[in-house]
Design a protein around this motif. Structure first.
Motif, mmCIF file in Angstrom:
data_model
loop_
_atom_site.group_PDB
_atom_site.id
_atom_site.type_symbol
_atom_site.label_atom_id
_atom_site.label_comp_id
_atom_site.label_asym_id
_atom_site.label_seq_id
_atom_site.Cartn_x
_atom_site.Cartn_y
_atom_site.Cartn_z
ATOM 1 N N LYS A 11 0.823 -1.210 0.000
ATOM 2 C CA LYS A 11 0.000 0.000 0.000
ATOM 3 C C LYS A 11 0.861 1.266 0.000
ATOM 4 O O LYS A 11 0.655 2.186 0.790
ATOM 5 N N LEU A 12 1.825 1.284 -0.911
ATOM 6 C CA LEU A 12 2.714 2.436 -1.012
ATOM 7 C C LEU A 12 1.940 3.684 -1.403
ATOM 8 O O LEU A 12 1.030 3.631 -2.234
ATOM 9 N N ARG A 13 2.326 4.793 -0.821
ATOM 10 C CA ARG A 13 1.612 6.051 -1.045
ATOM 11 C C ARG A 13 1.742 6.525 -2.480
ATOM 12 O O ARG A 13 0.821 7.127 -3.036
ATOM 13 N N GLN A 14 2.893 6.262 -3.089
ATOM 14 C CA GLN A 14 3.137 6.732 -4.451
ATOM 15 C C GLN A 14 3.640 5.586 -5.315
ATOM 16 O O GLN A 14 4.359 4.700 -4.844
ATOM 17 N N ASN A 15 3.284 5.623 -6.588
ATOM 18 C CA ASN A 15 3.763 4.646 -7.556
ATOM 19 C C ASN A 15 5.123 5.113 -8.060
ATOM 20 O O ASN A 15 5.269 5.588 -9.185
#
Length: 251
Positions: free
Chosen positions: A64-68
């Motif tokens: 669930k990383l905040r940014q790709n």
């Protein structure tokens, strides 16, 4: 030769990569001249590649990383003090294998979260388990978990994760519960797993955030020991972006 029964059997066995490769090779006239061993090697390689990709996708969803963010898109031209050699060495993930930590500090907008997520993305590709948490929300979740019996389970999950990203710590001082939560998390992971902490507050002021001499010494001794440091400077990179930018571009 009837290929449909073979393809059906491969799929029934869960060998979807081999089934797809078998279909493709059968449709290529030039592939018919391959030896049996060459066919088998190509089928196995496709299966292994598909399984690696599926594992990565599962790891990335769980993280669930905040940014790709991806390390290939890191911006080394911006004047913010990012050491290219250090960052690319970290991208190799050996520090995770050795259970070291990483502390990323700097003012708002210089790309701390992006860099942390890029390293998290690479860790997923290297088949490490990763979990991303914004510190304020994690503390709030732990506070709620105390009342519904999930507190221990959450701590165990955090302890087992190969790479834990604690993003956006500070500048508010911690209360008693938050201090104990942080100590539990760091103690469980010290020299067993790797942790990234990002903060706008310089490391030498983290003692003030913890605001308890005894716990501050215990927490910081474990956080700072064996941890790499990225200390960023400069103005917000968001000011330098065009109005519309790709989410894959560092910000």
């Amino acid at each position: 030769m009837l290929i449909n029964p073979t393809i059906d059997m491969l799929r029934e066995l869960g060998l979807y990569g081999m089934a797809t490769a078998f279909q493709e090779l059968e449709a290529q006239s030039e592939a018919r001249g391959l030896e049996h061993g060459e066919w088998l090697a190509m089928l196995l390689e496709r299966e292994a590649t598909m399984r690696r990709q599926k594992r990565f996708e599962a790891r990335a969803r769980a993280a669930k990383l905040r940014q790709n963010a991806q390390i290939e898109n890191a911006d080394f031209r911006a004047a913010r003090g990012l050491d290219r050699n250090l960052f690319m060495a970290l991208a190799g993930c050996d520090w995770i294998r050795k259970h070291h930590g990483l502390l990323i500090t700097g003012p708002a907008g210089v790309g701390k979260s992006w860099l942390a997520c890029a390293l998290g993305h690479k860790a997923c590709r290297e088949d490490f388990s990763v979990a991303y948490h914004r510190v304020p929300r994690l503390f709030a979740a732990l506070s709620l978990a105390r009342g519904d019996g999930r507190y221990g389970r959450i701590l165990k999950s955090l302890a087992r994760t190969d790479l834990l990203i604690l993003d956006d710590w500070g500048p508010e001082k911690l209360n008693d519960d938050q201090r104990r939560d942080l100590l539990e998390i760091i103690e469980d992971r010290y020299e067993r797993r790797s942790t990234i902490v990002t903060s706008q507050v310089p490391v030498d002021r983290w003692w003030e955030i913890i605001a308890n001499p005894t716990l501050a010494d215990a927490i910081l001794d474990r956080l700072v020991h064996n941890a790499y440091r990225i200390d960023l400077t400069g103005e917000s990179m968001r000011k330098q972006r065009p109005p519309v930018a790709s989410e894959n571009t560092e910000a």
